[in-house]
Write a protein that holds these residues in place. Structure first.
Motif, mmCIF file in Angstrom:
data_model
loop_
_atom_site.group_PDB
_atom_site.id
_atom_site.type_symbol
_atom_site.label_atom_id
_atom_site.label_comp_id
_atom_site.label_asym_id
_atom_site.label_seq_id
_atom_site.Cartn_x
_atom_site.Cartn_y
_atom_site.Cartn_z
ATOM 1 N N LEU A 25 -8.729 -7.789 -60.763
ATOM 2 C CA LEU A 25 -7.449 -7.598 -60.080
ATOM 3 C C LEU A 25 -7.630 -6.681 -58.878
ATOM 4 N N ALA A 26 -8.303 -5.554 -59.090
ATOM 5 C CA ALA A 26 -8.509 -4.594 -58.003
ATOM 6 C C ALA A 26 -9.277 -5.236 -56.853
ATOM 7 N N LYS A 27 -10.291 -6.014 -57.190
ATOM 8 C CA LYS A 27 -11.100 -6.656 -56.157
ATOM 9 C C LYS A 27 -10.259 -7.601 -55.314
ATOM 10 N N CYS A 28 -9.368 -8.338 -55.968
ATOM 11 C CA CYS A 28 -8.534 -9.305 -55.258
ATOM 12 C C CYS A 28 -7.540 -8.613 -54.327
ATOM 13 N N VAL A 29 -6.825 -7.621 -54.822
ATOM 14 C CA VAL A 29 -5.745 -7.029 -54.021
ATOM 15 C C VAL A 29 -6.253 -6.061 -52.960
ATOM 16 N N LEU A 30 -7.454 -5.511 -53.146
ATOM 17 C CA LEU A 30 -7.962 -4.531 -52.187
ATOM 18 C C LEU A 30 -8.950 -5.121 -51.184
ATOM 19 N N ALA A 31 -9.316 -6.393 -51.379
ATOM 20 C CA ALA A 31 -10.363 -6.984 -50.548
ATOM 21 C C ALA A 31 -10.023 -6.982 -49.060
ATOM 22 N N GLU A 32 -8.736 -7.071 -48.722
ATOM 23 C CA GLU A 32 -8.344 -7.148 -47.314
ATOM 24 C C GLU A 32 -8.138 -5.783 -46.672
ATOM 25 N N VAL A 33 -8.135 -4.716 -47.464
ATOM 26 C CA VAL A 33 -7.846 -3.381 -46.918
ATOM 27 C C VAL A 33 -8.847 -2.957 -45.842
ATOM 28 N N PRO A 34 -10.173 -3.095 -46.055
ATOM 29 C CA PRO A 34 -11.100 -2.670 -44.994
ATOM 30 C C PRO A 34 -10.817 -3.347 -43.656
ATOM 31 N N LYS A 35 -10.524 -4.644 -43.690
ATOM 32 C CA LYS A 35 -10.203 -5.365 -42.457
ATOM 33 C C LYS A 35 -8.934 -4.807 -41.823
ATOM 34 N N GLN A 36 -7.924 -4.491 -42.649
ATOM 35 C CA GLN A 36 -6.662 -3.981 -42.128
ATOM 36 C C GLN A 36 -6.828 -2.594 -41.503
ATOM 37 N N VAL A 37 -7.669 -1.770 -42.098
ATOM 38 C CA VAL A 37 -7.929 -0.433 -41.538
ATOM 39 C C VAL A 37 -8.550 -0.562 -40.147
ATOM 40 N N VAL A 38 -9.585 -1.408 -40.040
ATOM 41 C CA VAL A 38 -10.273 -1.585 -38.758
ATOM 42 C C VAL A 38 -9.331 -2.164 -37.706
ATOM 43 N N GLU A 39 -8.509 -3.134 -38.102
ATOM 44 C CA GLU A 39 -7.578 -3.743 -37.147
ATOM 45 C C GLU A 39 -6.593 -2.724 -36.590
ATOM 46 N N TYR A 40 -6.097 -1.833 -37.472
ATOM 47 C CA TYR A 40 -5.120 -0.849 -36.995
ATOM 48 C C TYR A 40 -5.746 0.097 -35.970
ATOM 49 N N TYR A 41 -6.873 0.707 -36.329
ATOM 50 C CA TYR A 41 -7.474 1.692 -35.424
ATOM 51 C C TYR A 41 -8.038 1.030 -34.170
ATOM 52 N N SER A 42 -8.452 -0.228 -34.292
ATOM 53 C CA SER A 42 -8.915 -0.951 -33.111
ATOM 54 C C SER A 42 -7.759 -1.164 -32.134
ATOM 55 N N HIS A 43 -6.599 -1.571 -32.665
ATOM 56 C CA HIS A 43 -5.435 -1.785 -31.795
ATOM 57 C C HIS A 43 -5.028 -0.499 -31.091
ATOM 58 N N LYS A 44 -5.146 0.606 -31.813
ATOM 59 C CA LYS A 44 -4.768 1.903 -31.240
ATOM 60 C C LYS A 44 -5.884 2.508 -30.394
ATOM 61 N N ALA A 45 -7.048 1.836 -30.365
ATOM 62 C CA ALA A 45 -8.221 2.354 -29.652
ATOM 63 C C ALA A 45 -8.591 3.751 -30.144
ATOM 64 N N ILE A 46 -8.511 3.929 -31.467
ATOM 65 C CA ILE A 46 -8.850 5.216 -32.084
ATOM 66 C C ILE A 46 -10.237 5.114 -32.707
ATOM 67 N N SER A 47 -11.121 6.005 -32.288
ATOM 68 C CA SER A 47 -12.476 6.035 -32.830
ATOM 69 C C SER A 47 -12.504 6.818 -34.132
ATOM 70 N N PRO A 48 -13.561 6.647 -34.940
ATOM 71 C CA PRO A 48 -13.724 7.505 -36.120
ATOM 72 C C PRO A 48 -13.749 8.972 -35.711
ATOM 73 N N MET A 49 -13.519 9.864 -36.680
ATOM 74 C CA MET A 49 -13.319 11.271 -36.342
ATOM 75 C C MET A 49 -14.590 12.005 -35.955
#
Length: 563
Positions: free
Chosen positions: A519-543
């Motif tokens: 269950l965890a694998k299924c519901v969390l699988a898209e989170v890494p992609k969503q994190v990258v998409e958000y910070y990419s749109h904002k042009a925010i680099s890692p800290m």
């Protein structure tokens, strides 16, 4: 000879299968190991074990370092990393006799340590005591594990070194030189970055080019000092020191246009004793190739915290919690579906939140003291602090909450989505990748406020937020698939599309016979992609950003971890 030479071999390849989320390098060192040998010190080797289906199997092992109780291993463990899974690891340290033979006697075992890959990644540098059998401490022995992301989607530099006119340390032949590069950390500790191969009988060696991540090389700080040592290899482990020099990544970047960068290789003792001493040779950087893109682990290992919030459906359709047919029934022998979903997802997320405190909210119930219907309340009944200590604290708050509330309705989730989106937005001036929010909504039916929920999700797609909805029970969840957006772009009632897909919906019944990990694998699988998409749109680099002077060379391309 071959087993010892492994200590001097180049790091493993950076290339990895295109289907994995990310690939992580683990570097290992130990301190104060037990001395098992009578005449010499222990000859340690570390074995990395992974757990699959409850069974421990060997993944890989380090080289053997001769006669050393404080070994720094050159071997790099390379492992596929999945955010949505609990990947259990075990490190075992042995005193080796002969060619990589692992003894079965207790006195060959120097200690072990268990952890998850997520814990190592979140901390970047994990130090743990080594334990013998039955949980007994192995004296003051410790093991340190450093994590670096090295997938093909991560930034790395390829370096080519050679040397000229090195000192000859051998009587009957020429030196057998190899080069070590150490990163000097903020606490002045030294981390081995790379150890080249040995070039036999050669005072003008040309070492093989090697790749290393920018984080591993200089912690994304081009002014960070790098300590470089040149040694004459000795098969007994007592290598002769030729010389050293200090460099920075900024200095290395001066290469170009046919120009090479060089450093005097200096032996400090010779410099003090010999008046006309100049150097013990010259080390030359003959080539440098630099690449840079950002991925999910760049943000996590740069310090981004995952803040986890759970929102629980307390509407009357769940049934009276005192009745065994209720979805909220507390069975003393096994958790209900709400708890199973909460624990499965929460146990993954908690590795990425340093304070291990999680917000726990409820909706659709009449709550004390006035028993008015609320669609956004803290299940610990503390509106000033809705957080609970670890996942177990959320479980206890949920169990304590049930007898005090009246299940009611309707199923409105937009108030909680708006609340978390507002929290994620902060003051509206977020400029760093310090925090990302995951909202887990557990509900037994289709939401009543669908229009408001669609509007809230569209607004939330502009914030550092992902939403996971798990449908509990046997209701018809067909209409909930609209929110997922997998079959088309979700739009607000006015037709505005989401900026990015942030919702994942899963009916729990699809996983009733599967493990919680599935269950965890299924519901969390898209989170890494969503994190990258958000910070990419904002042009925010890692800290831990590469300094601006690198911008012309580096290309910050936000790639999804599954590319």
């Amino acid at each position: 000879m071959n087993d010892v030479l492994e200590a001097i071999s180049p790091a493993t390849s950076l290339s990895g299968p295109a289907t994995c989320v990310s690939k992580v390098e683990l570097r290992v060192s130990c301190k104060a190991l037990l001395d098992r040998d009578t005449l010499n010190k222990s000859d340690p080797c570390v074995i990395l074990m992974v757990q699959n289906n409850g069974q421990w199997t060997e993944l890989d092992r380090t080289e053997v370092i001769k006669s050393n109780l404080h070994p720094v291993f050159a071997k790099v463990f390379s492992w596929d990393y999945y955010f949505e899974e609990v990947q259990k690891l075990r490190f075992e340290v042995y005193d080796i006799h002969g060619t990589h033979s692992i003894g079965t006697r207790d006195d060959d075992f120097l200690g072990g340590m268990e952890c998850t890959l997520g814990q190592i990644v979140a901390q970047k540098r994990m130090v743990k005591p080594l334990l013998l059998k039955y949980g007994k401490y192995a004296g003051k022995s410790t093991i340190t594990v450093h994590a670096e992301e090295i997938s093909g989607n991560n930034g790395y530099v390829e370096l080519s070194f050679c040397a000229k006119k090195l000192d000859d340390k051998d009587i009957f032949s020429k030196s057998d030189p190899f080069l070590e590069i150490y990163r000097i950390n903020d606490d002045l500790s030294e981390q081995l970055v790379h150890r080249t191969e040995v070039i036999k009988n050669n005072l003008n060696p040309v070492w093989e080019p090697f790749k290393v991540s920018l984080i591993s090389l200089c912690s994304c700080d081009e002014e960070r000092k790098l300590k470089c040592l040149v040694w004459d290899y000795d098969s007994r482990g007592k290598h002769d020191f030729i010389g050293e020099f200090y460099a920075t990544f900024r200095e290395m970047q001066k290469i170009g246009g046919g120009n090479k960068v060089s450093w005097d290789c200096v032996n400090p003792k010779y410099k003090l004793k010999k008046r006309n001493y100049k150097n013990s040779g010259v080390v030359i950087l003959s080539d440098l190739k630099l690449h840079r893109v950002y991925s999910f682990l760049d943000y996590i290992m740069g310090g981004c915290q995952i803040h986890f919030t759970v929102a629980i459906d307390f509407t009357a359709s769940n049934g009276d919690p005192r009745n065994s047919c209720s979805l909220h029934y507390i069975n003393p022998y096994q958790p209900n579906e709400y708890l199973k979903a909460l624990i499965a997802v929460g146990e993954i997320c908690q590795d990425y939140d340093s304070d291990k405190r999680f917000s726990a909210l409820g909706f659709g119930a009449r709550i004390p003291p006035n028993y008015e219907v609320s669609h956004d309340f803290a299940i610990n009944f503390n509106p000033e602090d809705d957080e609970c200590e670890e996942i177990q604290g959320v479980v206890e708050a949920y169990q304590n909450c049930l007898p005090k509330i009246q299940l009611y309705g309707p199923t409105n989730v937009s108030p909680i989505i708006n609340r978390i989106a507002k929290l994620a937005a902060g003051d509206g001036n977020i400029k760093d990748a310090s925090r990302y929010h995951i909202l887990l909504i557990l509900t037994d039916g289709v939401v009543t406020d669908m229009a408001d929920t669609r509007e809230a999700i569209v607004r939330g797609s502009y914030q550092p937020l992902s939403i996971i909805i798990v449908g509990v029970g046997n209701a018809d969840f067909t209409d909930m698939q609209i929110l997922d957006g997998d079959d088309g772009v979700l739009r607000s009632p006015k037709g505005e599309p989401v900026l990015r897909d942030i919702v994942q919906f899963v009916p729990f019944r699809d996983f009733k016979t599967a493990s919680p990990a599935a269950l965890a694998k299924c519901v969390l699988a898209e989170v890494p992609k969503q994190v990258v998409e958000y910070y990419s749109h904002k042009a925010i680099s890692p800290m831990c950003p590469i300094s601006e002077s690198l911008t012309p060379i580096l290309t910050p391309i936000a790639t999804t971890p599954t590319d």
